[in-house]
Design a protein around this motif. Structure first.
Motif, PDB file in Angstrom:
ATOM      1  N   GLN A   2      53.427 -21.801 -28.380  1.00  7.51           N
ATOM      2  CA  GLN A   2      52.475 -20.780 -27.944  1.00  7.51           C
ATOM      3  C   GLN A   2      52.606 -19.516 -28.792  1.00  7.51           C
ATOM      4  O   GLN A   2      51.601 -18.930 -29.212  1.00  7.51           O
ATOM      5  CB  GLN A   2      52.711 -20.460 -26.469  1.00  7.51           C
ATOM      6  CG  GLN A   2      52.338 -21.591 -25.517  1.00  7.51           C
ATOM      7  CD  GLN A   2      52.717 -21.284 -24.084  1.00  7.51           C
ATOM      8  OE1 GLN A   2      53.551 -20.414 -23.818  1.00  7.51           O
ATOM      9  NE2 GLN A   2      52.124 -21.996 -23.131  1.00  7.51           N
ATOM     10  N   ASP A  31      47.830 -21.000 -22.273  1.00  4.93           N
ATOM     11  CA  ASP A  31      47.615 -21.646 -20.981  1.00  4.93           C
ATOM     12  C   ASP A  31      47.885 -23.150 -21.038  1.00  4.93           C
ATOM     13  O   ASP A  31      47.602 -23.877 -20.093  1.00  4.93           O
ATOM     14  CB  ASP A  31      46.198 -21.379 -20.468  1.00  4.93           C
ATOM     15  CG  ASP A  31      45.130 -21.937 -21.400  1.00  4.93           C
ATOM     16  OD1 ASP A  31      45.483 -22.424 -22.503  1.00  4.93           O
ATOM     17  OD2 ASP A  31      43.953 -21.878 -21.033  1.00  4.93           O
ATOM     18  N   MET A  32      48.471 -23.601 -22.136  1.00  4.59           N
ATOM     19  CA  MET A  32      48.745 -25.036 -22.284  1.00  4.59           C
ATOM     20  C   MET A  32      50.218 -25.380 -22.042  1.00  4.59           C
ATOM     21  O   MET A  32      51.117 -24.611 -22.429  1.00  4.59           O
ATOM     22  CB  MET A  32      48.347 -25.515 -23.687  1.00  4.59           C
ATOM     23  CG  MET A  32      46.860 -25.561 -23.943  1.00  4.59           C
ATOM     24  SD  MET A  32      46.494 -26.270 -25.580  1.00  4.59           S
ATOM     25  CE  MET A  32      47.140 -27.932 -25.399  1.00  4.59           C
ATOM     26  N   LEU A  33      50.459 -26.510 -21.396  1.00  2.00           N
ATOM     27  CA  LEU A  33      51.777 -27.128 -21.204  1.00  2.00           C
ATOM     28  C   LEU A  33      52.777 -26.241 -20.455  1.00  2.00           C
ATOM     29  O   LEU A  33      53.987 -26.440 -20.560  1.00  2.00           O
ATOM     30  CB  LEU A  33      52.379 -27.524 -22.570  1.00  2.00           C
ATOM     31  CG  LEU A  33      51.530 -28.468 -23.434  1.00  2.00           C
ATOM     32  CD1 LEU A  33      52.275 -28.801 -24.721  1.00  2.00           C
ATOM     33  CD2 LEU A  33      51.180 -29.739 -22.681  1.00  2.00           C
ATOM     34  N   ILE A  71      49.454 -23.867 -29.956  1.00  2.00           N
ATOM     35  CA  ILE A  71      48.710 -24.176 -28.734  1.00  2.00           C
ATOM     36  C   ILE A  71      48.415 -22.852 -28.035  1.00  2.00           C
ATOM     37  O   ILE A  71      49.065 -21.833 -28.301  1.00  2.00           O
ATOM     38  CB  ILE A  71      49.496 -25.122 -27.797  1.00  2.00           C
ATOM     39  CG1 ILE A  71      50.801 -24.468 -27.349  1.00  2.00           C
ATOM     40  CG2 ILE A  71      49.760 -26.459 -28.474  1.00  2.00           C
ATOM     41  CD1 ILE A  71      51.584 -25.292 -26.326  1.00  2.00           C
ATOM     42  N   SER A  72      47.474 -22.862 -27.130  1.00  2.00           N
ATOM     43  CA  SER A  72      47.125 -21.631 -26.413  1.00  2.00           C
ATOM     44  C   SER A  72      48.164 -21.347 -25.322  1.00  2.00           C
ATOM     45  O   SER A  72      48.927 -22.228 -24.917  1.00  2.00           O
ATOM     46  CB  SER A  72      45.738 -21.752 -25.791  1.00  2.00           C
ATOM     47  OG  SER A  72      45.726 -22.787 -24.821  1.00  2.00           O
ATOM     48  N   GLU A  79      47.587 -24.767 -16.289  1.00  2.00           N
ATOM     49  CA  GLU A  79      47.695 -25.758 -17.361  1.00  2.00           C
ATOM     50  C   GLU A  79      46.442 -26.604 -17.373  1.00  2.00           C
ATOM     51  O   GLU A  79      46.017 -27.103 -16.341  1.00  2.00           O
ATOM     52  CB  GLU A  79      48.921 -26.635 -17.156  1.00  2.00           C
ATOM     53  CG  GLU A  79      49.129 -27.650 -18.254  1.00  2.00           C
ATOM     54  CD  GLU A  79      50.413 -28.426 -18.033  1.00  2.00           C
ATOM     55  OE1 GLU A  79      50.681 -29.332 -18.855  1.00  2.00           O
ATOM     56  OE2 GLU A  79      51.122 -28.148 -17.076  1.00  2.00           O
ATOM     57  N   PRO A  80      45.798 -26.788 -18.552  1.00  2.00           N
ATOM     58  CA  PRO A  80      44.578 -27.572 -18.626  1.00  2.00           C
ATOM     59  C   PRO A  80      44.854 -29.059 -18.416  1.00  2.00           C
ATOM     60  O   PRO A  80      45.953 -29.508 -18.676  1.00  2.00           O
ATOM     61  CB  PRO A  80      44.065 -27.300 -20.025  1.00  2.00           C
ATOM     62  CG  PRO A  80      45.278 -26.942 -20.826  1.00  2.00           C
ATOM     63  CD  PRO A  80      46.179 -26.221 -19.843  1.00  2.00           C
ATOM     64  N   SER A 127      51.058 -33.276 -26.964  1.00  2.00           N
ATOM     65  CA  SER A 127      50.985 -33.561 -25.537  1.00  2.00           C
ATOM     66  C   SER A 127      52.292 -33.214 -24.845  1.00  2.00           C
ATOM     67  O   SER A 127      53.315 -32.948 -25.481  1.00  2.00           O
ATOM     68  CB  SER A 127      50.684 -35.045 -25.324  1.00  2.00           C
ATOM     69  OG  SER A 127      51.751 -35.832 -25.842  1.00  2.00           O
ATOM     70  N   SER A 128      52.231 -33.283 -23.529  1.00  3.98           N
ATOM     71  CA  SER A 128      53.421 -33.015 -22.731  1.00  3.98           C
ATOM     72  C   SER A 128      54.535 -34.008 -23.048  1.00  3.98           C
ATOM     73  O   SER A 128      55.696 -33.619 -23.212  1.00  3.98           O
ATOM     74  CB  SER A 128      53.068 -33.077 -21.239  1.00  3.98           C
ATOM     75  OG  SER A 128      54.224 -32.892 -20.436  1.00  3.98           O
TER      76      SER A 128
END
Length: 341
Positions: A303, A311-313, A308-309, A340-341, A280-281
């Motif tokens: 990334q 587009d995350m964080l 993680i992908s 960011e999701p 998580s963030s």
């Protein structure tokens, strides 16, 4: 004067130069000092040489099409001239060469000397101009003689600057590097250049690291800086290294590994990945705080490694753009959000 009329006519018409012997004869006959005649002849020969040079420059205007002239003028790297001959002259002065042929000999060889694929795929004129600007800015920075141990110490201090804003880290980064014999310069990317960083030596005791901030995020900027630092520490002073984010040989891979391990020690990274739970963030933020680096660097590493992908964080990354105003480089915040999701 005791000279044939034909000879005198050739001197009057500018077809023959006035030699010291002829100047003395003119002094004897006309009573005007020899130095007067020699000085006039010197001025005239210089005039002829400049006229020939201008004609040659005018014939070389096609060479300008190989350079990003508009971008170089906009950045203040050279002046804009309406006359093509004057523009050619300005471009030659920028590169420090006497002719387009000399430019090819010097700068296209430097393209080929750069150890990476981007040096060959990039536009040669844009790449040469970017590299030359880095050299000029690097030479202008006063540095101590290079010391490998001192540079390693500087890198440990610079690592902590990753958490700072550009207003803080830029001057401090340059100061720490200069004290260790390395000129750190930031040169805006030119269209077609494709370079995010480069390393070259301008003498045996001074290295130049130049960055373009091409990718506009702090994780890429800092990874590239420490990558180039790896070249300074471990690789030949005779080589030129330019980076576009692609691994092209074992030297680039070695520089990549040095940068990754310095920013995030391998054992700490392994421990972080072995922890249970979602990444998580807040978890990334705590890990970055513990390491003393910017959280965006951790995100970029995760990334890159596929944890993680992409587009995350991204909200943990800082974005900025490198601009040049009044021939001074500065960073400006880039307000464009990353998804960011």
């Amino acid at each position: 004067m005791g000279r044939p009329i034909k000879t005198i006519n050739e001197i009057i018409k500018g077809k023959a130069s006035i030699t010291p012997d002829t100047a003395i004869q003119l002094e004897n006959v006309l009573g005007i000092p020899a130095r007067f005649w020699l000085e006039r002849d010197r001025h005239y020969q210089e005039f002829l040489a400049r006229r020939r040079s201008r004609e040659e420059l005018d014939s070389q205007k096609e060479w300008l099409k190989r350079l990003p002239v508009s971008s170089m003028v906009k950045l203040g790297w050279m002046p804009r001239h309406a006359d093509p001959a004057d523009q050619v002259k300005a471009a030659l002065e920028f590169f420090g060469v006497a002719s387009p042929t000399a430019w090819e000999s010097v700068w296209l060889q430097r393209n080929a000397a750069a150890r990476k694929s981007a040096a060959f795929n990039a536009d040669p004129g844009a790449f040469a101009a970017w590299l030359r600007r880095g050299e000029l800015e690097g030479r202008a920075i006063e540095c101590a003689a290079y010391g490998r141990k001192k540079f390693r110490q500087a890198l440990r201090a610079i690592r902590g600057l990753t958490r700072e804003t550009p207003e803080v880290f830029l001057p401090e980064l340059q100061r720490l590097c200069a004290d260790a014999g390395v000129a750190a310069v930031f040169v805006p990317e030119l269209p077609g250049c494709r370079a995010s960083g480069g390393t070259q030596w301008v003498g045996a005791s001074k290295a130049v690291i130049q960055l373009s901030a091409r990718y506009k995020t702090n994780d890429q900027l800092w990874f590239t800086f420490f990558h180039e630092a790896g070249h300074v520490l471990f690789h030949s002073k005779k080589a030129i290294f330019v980076d576009d984010g692609q691994i092209s040989d074992e030297l680039e891979a070695e520089a990549d590994q040095f940068s990754a391990d310095l920013l995030i020690p391998p054992q700490r990274y392994t421990e972080f990945l072995s922890q249970r739970g979602r990444i998580s963030s807040s978890r990334v933020q705590r890990f970055a705080d513990d390491l003393g680096i910017a959280p965006g660097i951790v995100v970029g590493r995760l990334q890159h490694d596929g944890v993680i992908s992409f587009d995350m964080l991204n909200g943990l990354k800082d974005r900025f753009e490198l601009i040049q105003a009044d021939c001074r480089n500065q960073f400006l915040p880039n307000p464009r959000p990353l998804s960011e999701p």
